[in-house]
Design a protein around this motif. Structure first.
Motif, PDB file in Angstrom:
ATOM      1  N   ALA A  37     -15.259  -5.941  23.962  1.00  0.00           N
ATOM      2  CA  ALA A  37     -14.927  -7.362  24.150  1.00  0.00           C
ATOM      3  C   ALA A  37     -15.816  -8.238  23.272  1.00  0.00           C
ATOM      4  N   ALA A  38     -17.105  -7.931  23.230  1.00  0.00           N
ATOM      5  CA  ALA A  38     -18.065  -8.739  22.456  1.00  0.00           C
ATOM      6  C   ALA A  38     -17.754  -8.721  20.961  1.00  0.00           C
ATOM      7  N   PHE A  39     -17.206  -7.591  20.475  1.00  0.00           N
ATOM      8  CA  PHE A  39     -16.877  -7.464  19.054  1.00  0.00           C
ATOM      9  C   PHE A  39     -15.393  -7.758  18.769  1.00  0.00           C
ATOM     10  N   SER A  40     -14.661  -8.237  19.767  1.00  0.00           N
ATOM     11  CA  SER A  40     -13.203  -8.357  19.621  1.00  0.00           C
ATOM     12  C   SER A  40     -12.790  -9.297  18.495  1.00  0.00           C
ATOM     13  N   ASN A  41     -13.599 -10.312  18.215  1.00  0.00           N
ATOM     14  CA  ASN A  41     -13.328 -11.173  17.069  1.00  0.00           C
ATOM     15  C   ASN A  41     -14.665 -11.466  16.390  1.00  0.00           C
ATOM     16  N   LYS A  42     -14.881 -10.859  15.245  1.00  0.00           N
ATOM     17  CA  LYS A  42     -16.187 -10.938  14.567  1.00  0.00           C
ATOM     18  C   LYS A  42     -16.562 -12.380  14.201  1.00  0.00           C
ATOM     19  N   ARG A  43     -15.556 -13.253  14.063  1.00  0.00           N
ATOM     20  CA  ARG A  43     -15.845 -14.633  13.656  1.00  0.00           C
ATOM     21  C   ARG A  43     -16.217 -15.527  14.836  1.00  0.00           C
ATOM     22  N   LYS A  44     -16.001 -15.016  16.035  1.00  0.00           N
ATOM     23  CA  LYS A  44     -16.280 -15.828  17.229  1.00  0.00           C
ATOM     24  C   LYS A  44     -17.605 -15.438  17.874  1.00  0.00           C
ATOM     25  N   ASN A  45     -18.193 -16.378  18.598  1.00  0.00           N
ATOM     26  CA  ASN A  45     -19.473 -16.086  19.259  1.00  0.00           C
ATOM     27  C   ASN A  45     -19.266 -15.300  20.545  1.00  0.00           C
ATOM     28  N   ILE A  46     -20.377 -14.912  21.132  1.00  0.00           N
ATOM     29  CA  ILE A  46     -20.365 -14.043  22.314  1.00  0.00           C
ATOM     30  C   ILE A  46     -19.651 -14.676  23.509  1.00  0.00           C
ATOM     31  N   GLN A 106     -29.313 -16.350  31.538  1.00  0.00           N
ATOM     32  CA  GLN A 106     -30.268 -15.541  32.326  1.00  0.00           C
ATOM     33  C   GLN A 106     -31.026 -14.566  31.435  1.00  0.00           C
ATOM     34  N   LEU A 107     -30.382 -14.155  30.361  1.00  0.00           N
ATOM     35  CA  LEU A 107     -30.983 -13.167  29.449  1.00  0.00           C
ATOM     36  C   LEU A 107     -31.571 -13.818  28.195  1.00  0.00           C
ATOM     37  N   ASN A 108     -31.646 -15.150  28.214  1.00  0.00           N
ATOM     38  CA  ASN A 108     -32.177 -15.904  27.068  1.00  0.00           C
ATOM     39  C   ASN A 108     -31.420 -15.623  25.770  1.00  0.00           C
ATOM     40  N   ILE A 109     -30.092 -15.491  25.910  1.00  0.00           N
ATOM     41  CA  ILE A 109     -29.235 -15.295  24.738  1.00  0.00           C
ATOM     42  C   ILE A 109     -28.513 -16.615  24.467  1.00  0.00           C
ATOM     43  N   SER A 110     -28.519 -17.044  23.217  1.00  0.00           N
ATOM     44  CA  SER A 110     -27.857 -18.295  22.847  1.00  0.00           C
ATOM     45  C   SER A 110     -26.341 -18.164  22.965  1.00  0.00           C
ATOM     46  N   GLY A 111     -25.695 -19.250  23.359  1.00  0.00           N
ATOM     47  CA  GLY A 111     -24.236 -19.258  23.462  1.00  0.00           C
ATOM     48  C   GLY A 111     -23.555 -19.092  22.119  1.00  0.00           C
ATOM     49  N   GLU A 144     -24.678 -17.049  19.829  1.00  0.00           N
ATOM     50  CA  GLU A 144     -25.028 -15.723  19.291  1.00  0.00           C
ATOM     51  C   GLU A 144     -23.782 -14.880  19.066  1.00  0.00           C
ATOM     52  N   ARG A 145     -23.882 -13.976  18.095  1.00  0.00           N
ATOM     53  CA  ARG A 145     -22.772 -13.057  17.828  1.00  0.00           C
ATOM     54  C   ARG A 145     -23.145 -11.648  18.273  1.00  0.00           C
ATOM     55  N   ALA A 146     -22.126 -10.860  18.538  1.00  0.00           N
ATOM     56  CA  ALA A 146     -22.318  -9.524  19.114  1.00  0.00           C
ATOM     57  C   ALA A 146     -23.247  -8.649  18.287  1.00  0.00           C
ATOM     58  N   GLU A 147     -23.184  -8.784  16.944  1.00  0.00           N
ATOM     59  CA  GLU A 147     -23.971  -7.885  16.095  1.00  0.00           C
ATOM     60  C   GLU A 147     -25.478  -8.078  16.250  1.00  0.00           C
ATOM     61  N   ASN A 148     -25.892  -9.202  16.846  1.00  0.00           N
ATOM     62  CA  ASN A 148     -27.330  -9.447  17.007  1.00  0.00           C
ATOM     63  C   ASN A 148     -27.871  -9.075  18.389  1.00  0.00           C
ATOM     64  N   LEU A 149     -27.002  -8.534  19.243  1.00  0.00           N
ATOM     65  CA  LEU A 149     -27.458  -8.111  20.573  1.00  0.00           C
ATOM     66  C   LEU A 149     -27.930  -6.663  20.533  1.00  0.00           C
ATOM     67  N   THR A 150     -29.003  -6.377  21.253  1.00  0.00           N
ATOM     68  CA  THR A 150     -29.504  -5.002  21.346  1.00  0.00           C
ATOM     69  C   THR A 150     -28.705  -4.240  22.401  1.00  0.00           C
ATOM     70  N   ILE A 151     -28.849  -2.940  22.397  1.00  0.00           N
ATOM     71  CA  ILE A 151     -28.173  -2.129  23.412  1.00  0.00           C
ATOM     72  C   ILE A 151     -28.669  -2.491  24.812  1.00  0.00           C
ATOM     73  N   GLU A 152     -29.950  -2.802  24.934  1.00  0.00           N
ATOM     74  CA  GLU A 152     -30.507  -3.213  26.237  1.00  0.00           C
ATOM     75  C   GLU A 152     -29.826  -4.491  26.729  1.00  0.00           C
ATOM     76  N   GLU A 153     -29.616  -5.436  25.819  1.00  0.00           N
ATOM     77  CA  GLU A 153     -28.964  -6.700  26.198  1.00  0.00           C
ATOM     78  C   GLU A 153     -27.521  -6.465  26.626  1.00  0.00           C
ATOM     79  N   PHE A 154     -26.832  -5.565  25.947  1.00  0.00           N
ATOM     80  CA  PHE A 154     -25.461  -5.246  26.344  1.00  0.00           C
ATOM     81  C   PHE A 154     -25.421  -4.641  27.750  1.00  0.00           C
ATOM     82  N   ILE A 155     -26.346  -3.728  28.020  1.00  0.00           N
ATOM     83  CA  ILE A 155     -26.384  -3.093  29.345  1.00  0.00           C
ATOM     84  C   ILE A 155     -26.707  -4.124  30.422  1.00  0.00           C
ATOM     85  N   ASN A 156     -27.689  -4.977  30.156  1.00  0.00           N
ATOM     86  CA  ASN A 156     -28.045  -6.024  31.124  1.00  0.00           C
ATOM     87  C   ASN A 156     -26.889  -6.986  31.375  1.00  0.00           C
TER      88      ASN A 156
END
Length: 266
Positions: free
Chosen positions: A208-217, A237-242, A244-256
């Motif tokens: 879902a996060a990578f479903s459109n590379k041009r769109k944000n998370i 809650q995870l201090n991720i910017s609105g 942000e794009r999927a490619e900059n999230l870590t695996i830990e952030e995806f799991i959280n």
């Protein structure tokens, strides 16, 4: 009679490049304990070196014209086992008595399916060392940035990838259009991420996060049926910017992320 390379099998063989073959042997760390699976051995340049070091070498080759060449070279070596067939259709599991390593120059046109096949056999395969297109290795091994993709996260979920070295296109015959790279994936013995989150849930959020590379998370995760406000609340809650794009999230952030969203449903 010289061997005619077949485009349909993606055959690009290393020419007499001892330096590259020696480097492959060095980084793959083959020992006398190892059972090696070699996918697409070609005319057997790497096979000969593997047979010198390993306990056993099982080669999987689709091209029947290469069968005679390989058997002529190595059939008298008791460590050598040749399996003829398409690697994507061959059942690897019964070929391996104990843990094995994959060391191979794999056909580039089926790189992702081969990596997935090896991942599916990680109960029997500890590590893989493979030659792939340079850009594929860069994607799989990327820590952050636009090279990261679903494939990157798919590999990270099961093991640790490392970009080992580059091989120029001129080192092959016929010469491909792009440079190659040698990379490794070492599977986690402790199943660290698999034990935390199911494959199904993890990939639900990654895809879902990578479903459109041009769109944000926010926009992409909203495709799962959450409102954009709900998505913003979770990522804050995870201090991720609105933005942000999927490619900059870590695996830990995806799991959280997945864990928080799934708790909200309960």
């Amino acid at each position: 009679m010289s061997f005619k390379h077949k485009k349909k099998y993606g055959q690009n063989f290393l020419t007499d490049q001892d330096e590259v073959l020696d480097k492959i042997m060095e980084v793959s760390g083959v020992t006398s304990e190892d059972h090696i699976i070699e996918i697409g051995p070609g005319e057997g340049a790497l096979t000969g070196l593997l047979l010198q070091e390993a306990a056993k070498v099982t080669c999987i080759e689709i091209d029947t014209d290469l069968e005679k060449i390989l058997r002529k070279k190595y059939s008298t070596n008791e460590k050598f086992n040749l399996v003829m067939g398409d690697v994507l259709e061959v059942d690897i599991n019964p070929l391996i008595e104990k843990k094995a390593k994959v060391v191979a120059n794999i056909p580039y046109y089926i790189t992702s399916p081969i990596i997935n096949k090896i991942i599916d056999n990680r109960d029997k395969i500890d590590e893989m060392y493979v030659m792939v297109q340079k850009e594929v290795a860069e994607r799989v091994c990327a820590d952050s940035g636009k090279e990261r993709s679903i494939l990157t996260l798919a590999v990270e979920y099961y093991g640790e990838a490392e970009y080992l070295f580059t091989i120029p296109k001129e080192f092959f015959t016929p010469a491909p259009k792009v440079d190659s790279a040698f990379m490794s994936i070492k599977f986690y013995g402790d199943r660290r991420y698999e034990n935390r989150i199911s494959e199904e849930l993890f990939f639900k959020y990654v895809k879902a996060a990578f479903s459109n590379k041009r769109k944000n998370i926010v926009n992409n995760l909203a495709t799962l049926g959450y409102s954009k406000d709900e998505v913003r609340e979770v990522i804050e809650q995870l201090n991720i910017s609105g933005n942000e794009r999927a490619e900059n999230l870590t695996i830990e952030e995806f799991i959280n992320l997945a864990e928080i969203f799934e708790k909200k449903k309960k």
